[in-house]
Design an enzyme around this catalytic site. Structure first.
Site, PDB file in Angstrom:
ATOM      1  N   LYS A   1       0.622  -1.369   0.511  1.00  0.00           N
ATOM      2  CA  LYS A   1       0.042   0.011  -0.499  1.00  0.00           C
ATOM      3  C   LYS A   1       0.801   1.470  -0.211  1.00  0.00           C
ATOM      4  O   LYS A   1       0.694   2.097  -0.505  1.00  0.00           O
ATOM      5  CB  LYS A   1      -1.027   0.359   1.262  1.00  0.00           C
ATOM      6  CG  LYS A   1      -2.063  -0.875   1.420  1.00  0.00           C
ATOM      7  CD  LYS A   1      -3.002  -1.572   2.423  1.00  0.00           C
ATOM      8  CE  LYS A   1      -3.519  -2.518   2.132  1.00  0.00           C
ATOM      9  NZ  LYS A   1      -4.618  -2.809   3.153  1.00  0.00           N
TER      10      LYS A   1
ATOM     11  N   ASP B   1     -11.208   2.120   4.153  1.00  0.00           N
ATOM     12  CA  ASP B   1     -11.311   0.956   4.041  1.00  0.00           C
ATOM     13  C   ASP B   1     -12.701   0.295   3.653  1.00  0.00           C
ATOM     14  O   ASP B   1     -13.108  -0.775   3.479  1.00  0.00           O
ATOM     15  CB  ASP B   1     -10.895   0.151   5.686  1.00  0.00           C
ATOM     16  CG  ASP B   1      -9.300  -0.535   5.268  1.00  0.00           C
ATOM     17  OD1 ASP B   1      -9.260  -0.473   3.946  1.00  0.00           O
ATOM     18  OD2 ASP B   1      -8.613  -1.063   6.401  1.00  0.00           O
TER      19      ASP B   1
ATOM     20  N   GLN C   1      -4.630  -1.783  10.253  1.00  0.00           N
ATOM     21  CA  GLN C   1      -3.873  -3.063   8.990  1.00  0.00           C
ATOM     22  C   GLN C   1      -5.395  -4.200   9.511  1.00  0.00           C
ATOM     23  O   GLN C   1      -4.459  -4.373  11.612  1.00  0.00           O
ATOM     24  CB  GLN C   1      -2.689  -3.391   8.613  1.00  0.00           C
ATOM     25  CG  GLN C   1      -2.624  -4.570   7.714  1.00  0.00           C
ATOM     26  CD  GLN C   1      -3.659  -4.645   7.117  1.00  0.00           C
ATOM     27  OE1 GLN C   1      -3.531  -3.918   6.154  1.00  0.00           O
ATOM     28  NE2 GLN C   1      -3.651  -5.891   6.038  1.00  0.00           N
TER      29      GLN C   1
HETATM   30  N1  GUN Z   1      -6.497  -7.363   6.194  1.00  0.00           N
HETATM   31  C1  GUN Z   1      -6.970  -8.409   5.659  1.00  0.00           C
HETATM   32  N2  GUN Z   1      -7.649  -6.856   5.300  1.00  0.00           N
HETATM   33  C2  GUN Z   1      -7.643  -5.966   4.510  1.00  0.00           C
HETATM   34  C3  GUN Z   1      -8.567  -5.219   4.268  1.00  0.00           C
HETATM   35  O1  GUN Z   1      -8.181  -4.480   3.026  1.00  0.00           O
HETATM   36  N3  GUN Z   1      -7.778  -3.964   5.419  1.00  0.00           N
HETATM   37  C4  GUN Z   1      -7.514  -3.853   6.348  1.00  0.00           C
HETATM   38  N4  GUN Z   1      -7.019  -2.731   7.225  1.00  0.00           N
HETATM   39  N5  GUN Z   1      -6.541  -4.899   7.155  1.00  0.00           N
HETATM   40  C5  GUN Z   1      -6.940  -5.991   6.498  1.00  0.00           C
END
Ligand code: GUN
Length: 293
Positions: A52, A119, A96
């Site tokens: 990211k 998100d 995350q």
């Molecule tokens: N863990 C697995 N996929 C995601 C996601 O799309 N966003 C976040 N914040 N954590 C994750």
């Protein structure tokens, strides 16, 4: 049979976003800014967050990575979330997941200002999505919709089977596929760990979206001729063939299933790259205050 190239579509969208960032800067505004909180050292989370941050750099966004060790307290983490909510320089941020056991993920998600929740996990965004109002749509479902759109895959009147009922993928995906729009207008069946006779549902599906996290679950004899198969699985399997020491395995037994499909996404290189791009798109929208003015 067409193998959907998520990597190529994501690369194209990256160029489109980078172009938009140039215009934002040319008109005197600052770069879109995404912040990410990473707790601990889970291998998968490390990889996703690094990806990211790297994508932000590639498309001209500012990014900030905030790290905590596994023993961070819930209060400390919540205070950081509140600080980011109040930081006018941050357009959007993510925490995350998964988080350590002693921290309530739901409490953390609900503390994020929904206007910065790129998100799309906050109940306000999830709720608005379910009734078709403008909102941040979570990145994996949004990425899948974008792939269906870019490959002009017909969805109206189709029977879509979603495998998995997670808050992040299965539930939003099912809701989006039945919405009165394109992509959408599907008749949706959601199957999960307690479903009896999953294979029979799958065999009747025109579109299968597999998000169980069960490597190789969907076999050739579970898919009808001409089906569209979208594989969301990304289980890390130890491997001595890769530099990182693991390889990603999807929920679909690709070699058996692919010959029967009209379209199929591979793992890696299918849904994964689109997930990150959708997060970037949400950050761009947050920066422009396009959803919540
Ligand atoms: N863990 C697995 N996929 C995601 C996601 O799309 N966003 C976040 N914040 N954590 C994750």
């Amino acid at each position: 049979m067409i193998v959907i190239d998520g990597k190529a579509v994501a690369a194209q969208i990256k160029l489109e976003i980078a172009e938009e960032v140039k215009q934002i800067l040319a008109s005197g505004n600052r770069k879109p800014h995404l912040a990410a909180i990473l707790v601990g050292h889970d291998g998968g989370s490390e990889t996703y967050v690094a990806s990211k941050v790297r994508t932000c750099e590639e498309i001209g966004f500012k990014s900030t990575l905030i790290r905590y060790e596994d023993d961070v307290t819930e209060t400390e983490l919540l205070n950081k979330v509140i600080a980011l909510n109040n930081d006018a320089d941050v357009d959007g941020f993510i925490v995350q997941l998964p988080l350590p056991q002693h921290i309530s993920e739901q409490k953390v998600i609900e503390t994020i200002d929904y206007r910065k929740d790129v998100d799309g996990f906050h109940p306000i965004n999830a709720g608005r999505m379910s009734i078709g109002l403008p909102c941040f749509v979570s990145a994996t479902p949004a990425g899948i919709l974008e792939l269906l759109k870019r490959y002009a895959i017909e969805t109206s009147g189709k029977h879509c089977v979603v495998l998995g009922r997670s808050n992040i993928v299965g539930k939003p995906m099912a809701t989006l596929m039945m919405q009165k729009t394109y992509p959408g207008d599907c008749t949706v069946t959601v199957c999960h760990s307690r479903t009896k006779g999953i294979a029979d549902y799958c065999r009747k599906a025109d579109i299968i979206i597999a998000a169980l996290g069960a490597p190789g679950f969907l076999k050739g004899d579970m898919v009808k001729e001409g089906a569209v198969v979208i594989d969301v699985g990304t289980t890390r399997i130890p491997s001595d063939k890769t530099k990182s020491g693991f390889s990603l395995k999807g929920d679909v037994a690709f070699d058996e299933v692919a010959p029967k499909c009209s379209y199929i996404t591979p793992v890696p290189g299918g849904v994964g790259p689109m997930t990150i791009i959708s997060l970037m798109k949400n950050t761009l929208l947050a920066g422009k205050k396009a959803i919540y003015p």
